[in-house]
Motif scaffolding. Structure first.
Motif, PDB file in Angstrom:
ATOM      1  N   GLU A  44       0.838  -1.212   0.000  1.00 19.58           N
ATOM      2  CA  GLU A  44       0.000   0.000   0.000  1.00 19.58           C
ATOM      3  C   GLU A  44       0.872   1.261   0.000  1.00 19.58           C
ATOM      4  OE1 GLU A  44      -2.488  -0.611   3.415  1.00 19.58           O
ATOM      5  OE2 GLU A  44      -3.884  -1.897   2.315  1.00 19.58           O
ATOM      6  N   ALA A  45       1.915   1.270   0.817  1.00 21.95           N
ATOM      7  CA  ALA A  45       2.798   2.441   0.872  1.00 21.95           C
ATOM      8  C   ALA A  45       3.513   2.630  -0.466  1.00 21.95           C
ATOM      9  CB  ALA A  45       3.816   2.284   1.999  1.00 21.95           C
ATOM     10  N   PHE A  46       3.993   1.543  -1.038  1.00 22.69           N
ATOM     11  CA  PHE A  46       4.703   1.605  -2.320  1.00 22.69           C
ATOM     12  C   PHE A  46       3.783   2.127  -3.419  1.00 22.69           C
ATOM     13  CE2 PHE A  46       6.438  -0.030  -6.262  1.00 22.69           C
ATOM     14  CZ  PHE A  46       7.802   0.066  -6.097  1.00 22.69           C
ATOM     15  N   THR A  47       2.569   1.612  -3.454  1.00 25.24           N
ATOM     16  CA  THR A  47       1.615   1.965  -4.502  1.00 25.24           C
ATOM     17  C   THR A  47       1.308   3.458  -4.520  1.00 25.24           C
ATOM     18  OG1 THR A  47       0.662  -0.249  -4.357  1.00 25.24           O
ATOM     19  CG2 THR A  47      -0.683   1.433  -5.408  1.00 25.24           C
ATOM     20  N   ILE A  48       1.288   4.089  -3.368  1.00 25.06           N
ATOM     21  CA  ILE A  48       1.031   5.529  -3.298  1.00 25.06           C
ATOM     22  C   ILE A  48       2.071   6.303  -4.117  1.00 25.06           C
ATOM     23  CG2 ILE A  48       1.082   7.536  -1.745  1.00 25.06           C
ATOM     24  CD1 ILE A  48      -0.178   5.646   0.387  1.00 25.06           C
ATOM     25  N   PHE A  49       3.304   5.826  -4.126  1.00 27.58           N
ATOM     26  CA  PHE A  49       4.391   6.522  -4.811  1.00 27.58           C
ATOM     27  C   PHE A  49       4.663   5.980  -6.216  1.00 27.58           C
ATOM     28  CE2 PHE A  49       4.887   7.295  -0.339  1.00 27.58           C
ATOM     29  CZ  PHE A  49       5.187   8.637  -0.302  1.00 27.58           C
ATOM     30  N   ASP A  50       3.941   4.938  -6.597  1.00 24.53           N
ATOM     31  CA  ASP A  50       4.090   4.347  -7.937  1.00 24.53           C
ATOM     32  C   ASP A  50       3.181   5.106  -8.897  1.00 24.53           C
ATOM     33  OD1 ASP A  50       4.407   2.790 -10.179  1.00 24.53           O
ATOM     34  OD2 ASP A  50       3.514   0.984  -9.308  1.00 24.53           O
ATOM     35  N   GLN A  51       3.624   6.300  -9.304  1.00 21.92           N
ATOM     36  CA  GLN A  51       2.798   7.200 -10.108  1.00 21.92           C
ATOM     37  C   GLN A  51       2.456   6.639 -11.479  1.00 21.92           C
ATOM     38  OE1 GLN A  51       1.498  10.070  -8.834  1.00 21.92           O
ATOM     39  NE2 GLN A  51       2.400   9.327  -6.937  1.00 21.92           N
ATOM     40  N   GLU A  52       3.309   5.798 -12.042  1.00 24.80           N
ATOM     41  CA  GLU A  52       3.069   5.253 -13.375  1.00 24.80           C
ATOM     42  C   GLU A  52       2.375   3.899 -13.332  1.00 24.80           C
ATOM     43  OE1 GLU A  52       6.579   5.461 -15.796  1.00 24.80           O
ATOM     44  OE2 GLU A  52       7.055   7.463 -15.054  1.00 24.80           O
ATOM     45  N   ALA A  53       2.060   3.401 -12.138  1.00 24.52           N
ATOM     46  CA  ALA A  53       1.391   2.102 -11.958  1.00 24.52           C
ATOM     47  C   ALA A  53       2.117   0.973 -12.706  1.00 24.52           C
ATOM     48  CB  ALA A  53      -0.072   2.189 -12.375  1.00 24.52           C
ATOM     49  N   ASN A  54       3.455   0.984 -12.617  1.00 29.83           N
ATOM     50  CA  ASN A  54       4.258  -0.050 -13.278  1.00 29.83           C
ATOM     51  C   ASN A  54       5.108  -0.842 -12.284  1.00 29.83           C
ATOM     52  OD1 ASN A  54       6.143   1.874 -12.618  1.00 29.83           O
ATOM     53  ND2 ASN A  54       6.970   2.097 -14.688  1.00 29.83           N
ATOM     54  N   ASN A  55       4.703  -0.829 -11.028  1.00 29.78           N
ATOM     55  CA  ASN A  55       5.404  -1.544  -9.946  1.00 29.78           C
ATOM     56  C   ASN A  55       6.828  -1.051  -9.727  1.00 29.78           C
ATOM     57  OD1 ASN A  55       3.221  -3.080  -9.176  1.00 29.78           O
ATOM     58  ND2 ASN A  55       3.760  -4.777 -10.528  1.00 29.78           N
ATOM     59  N   THR A  56       7.063   0.238 -10.003  1.00 27.85           N
ATOM     60  CA  THR A  56       8.357   0.839  -9.703  1.00 27.85           C
ATOM     61  C   THR A  56       8.134   2.230  -9.113  1.00 27.85           C
ATOM     62  OG1 THR A  56       8.613   1.878 -11.876  1.00 27.85           O
ATOM     63  CG2 THR A  56       9.546  -0.346 -11.606  1.00 27.85           C
ATOM     64  N   ILE A  57       9.118   2.645  -8.341  1.00 26.20           N
ATOM     65  CA  ILE A  57       9.144   4.022  -7.840  1.00 26.20           C
ATOM     66  C   ILE A  57      10.530   4.580  -8.138  1.00 26.20           C
ATOM     67  CG2 ILE A  57       7.418   3.687  -6.013  1.00 26.20           C
ATOM     68  CD1 ILE A  57       9.819   3.606  -4.006  1.00 26.20           C
ATOM     69  N   PRO A  58      10.637   5.887  -8.259  1.00 27.03           N
ATOM     70  CA  PRO A  58      11.976   6.476  -8.426  1.00 27.03           C
ATOM     71  C   PRO A  58      12.800   6.232  -7.156  1.00 27.03           C
ATOM     72  CG  PRO A  58      10.253   8.077  -8.937  1.00 27.03           C
ATOM     73  CD  PRO A  58       9.583   6.886  -8.332  1.00 27.03           C
ATOM     74  N   SER A  59      14.067   5.933  -7.323  1.00 19.54           N
ATOM     75  CA  SER A  59      14.916   5.668  -6.150  1.00 19.54           C
ATOM     76  C   SER A  59      14.991   6.895  -5.246  1.00 19.54           C
ATOM     77  CB  SER A  59      16.307   5.215  -6.580  1.00 19.54           C
ATOM     78  OG  SER A  59      16.906   6.178  -7.411  1.00 19.54           O
ATOM     79  N   THR A  60      14.760   8.081  -5.800  1.00 15.65           N
ATOM     80  CA  THR A  60      14.778   9.305  -4.991  1.00 15.65           C
ATOM     81  C   THR A  60      13.610   9.371  -4.010  1.00 15.65           C
ATOM     82  OG1 THR A  60      13.591  10.466  -6.737  1.00 15.65           O
ATOM     83  CG2 THR A  60      16.001  10.656  -6.734  1.00 15.65           C
ATOM     84  N   GLU A  61      12.581   8.558  -4.213  1.00 11.19           N
ATOM     85  CA  GLU A  61      11.412   8.546  -3.324  1.00 11.19           C
ATOM     86  C   GLU A  61      11.541   7.534  -2.181  1.00 11.19           C
ATOM     87  OE1 GLU A  61       8.784  10.494  -3.231  1.00 11.19           O
ATOM     88  OE2 GLU A  61       9.352  11.626  -5.005  1.00 11.19           O
ATOM     89  N   LEU A  62      12.607   6.742  -2.185  1.00 12.61           N
ATOM     90  CA  LEU A  62      12.729   5.682  -1.174  1.00 12.61           C
ATOM     91  C   LEU A  62      12.655   6.226   0.243  1.00 12.61           C
ATOM     92  CD1 LEU A  62      13.104   2.715  -0.466  1.00 12.61           C
ATOM     93  CD2 LEU A  62      15.572   3.128  -0.494  1.00 12.61           C
ATOM     94  N   GLY A  63      13.374   7.293   0.533  1.00 13.97           N
ATOM     95  CA  GLY A  63      13.362   7.856   1.887  1.00 13.97           C
ATOM     96  C   GLY A  63      11.963   8.253   2.321  1.00 13.97           C
ATOM     97  N   THR A  64      11.209   8.842   1.423  1.00 18.51           N
ATOM     98  CA  THR A  64       9.846   9.257   1.736  1.00 18.51           C
ATOM     99  C   THR A  64       8.965   8.045   2.021  1.00 18.51           C
ATOM    100  OG1 THR A  64      10.149  11.147   0.269  1.00 18.51           O
ATOM    101  CG2 THR A  64       7.889  10.619   0.909  1.00 18.51           C
ATOM    102  N   VAL A  65       9.098   7.004   1.205  1.00 21.52           N
ATOM    103  CA  VAL A  65       8.296   5.794   1.408  1.00 21.52           C
ATOM    104  C   VAL A  65       8.660   5.131   2.732  1.00 21.52           C
ATOM    105  CG1 VAL A  65       7.678   3.519   0.494  1.00 21.52           C
ATOM    106  CG2 VAL A  65       8.073   5.411  -1.077  1.00 21.52           C
ATOM    107  N   VAL A  66       9.948   4.998   2.989  1.00 22.95           N
ATOM    108  CA  VAL A  66      10.422   4.352   4.221  1.00 22.95           C
ATOM    109  C   VAL A  66       9.933   5.133   5.442  1.00 22.95           C
ATOM    110  CG1 VAL A  66      12.486   3.827   5.578  1.00 22.95           C
ATOM    111  CG2 VAL A  66      12.398   3.207   3.165  1.00 22.95           C
TER     112      VAL A  66
END
Length: 187
Positions: A44-66
């Motif tokens: 759920e947390a990952f999906t919020i930051f997966d803007q392209e809905a392709n099961n990836t997030i930018p590595s720059t967003e990792l700190g925010t997700v964590v």
């Protein structure tokens, strides 16, 4: 010798079969439920930051997700986590599968958990030898920009925006600040 019509008992001899009983393992079942809950929370947390809905997030967003998960790693620890998750073929993105694998272990092991309110309060009280209940901006700058893992100017200003109490003449009233700072554990 056993015939086709006879079943083998526990001793391996011909005769009536002994029913097998499968015992529940409540500890294992509890661990599995906790694991499923962690994976759901992480997804759920990952999906919020997966803007392209392709099961990836930018590595720059990792700190925010964590940090959205209530974890508080240092920047150095965050870089270690990023290294574990990075894919050499695409270092700019983090894939959901890698994220789940690494983060599930971190949550299970309770790494990078925030400190309880009472411990943070004691730390502020150490920095407040007069026991005034507040710390000035100048004192905070000395502690946060010169000690430990120092804040840069931007980090310090972001911190001060949250920490300073406008009603108290520009000081950090730390008991109020701590109440806003502490993240409740949902597990």
């Amino acid at each position: 010798m056993a015939t086709i019509d006879e079943e083998t008992n526990i001793a391996g001899e011909a005769g009536p079969a002994v029913p097998r009983v499968t015992l529940r393992d409540p500890v294992r079942e509890s661990e599995e439920r906790a694991n499923q809950a962690r994976l759901k929370r992480l997804t759920e947390a990952f999906t919020i930051f997966d803007q392209e809905a392709n099961n990836t997030i930018p590595s720059t967003e990792l700190g925010t997700v964590v940090r959205s998960l209530g974890l508080v790693p240092t920047e150095g620890e965050l870089q270690d986590v990023l290294s574990e998750m990075s894919d050499d073929s695409n270092p700019e993105s983090i894939h959901l599968d890698r994220f789940l694998s690494v983060m599930n272990v971190l949550l299970k092991d309770r790494r990078y958990q925030g400190e309880p309110e009472s411990k943070i309060l004691r730390a502020f009280q150490v920095l407040d030898p007069d026991n005034n209940g507040f710390i000035s901006e100048e004192e905070l700058r000395n502690y946060l920009c010169k000690e430990g893992e120092p804040f840069n100017d931007e980090e310090f200003q972001d911190f001060m925006t949250i920490a300073l109490d406008d009603e108290s003449g520009g000081v950090c009233t730390y008991k109020e600040f701590i109440q806003n700072l502490v993240v409740e554990d949902n597990d």
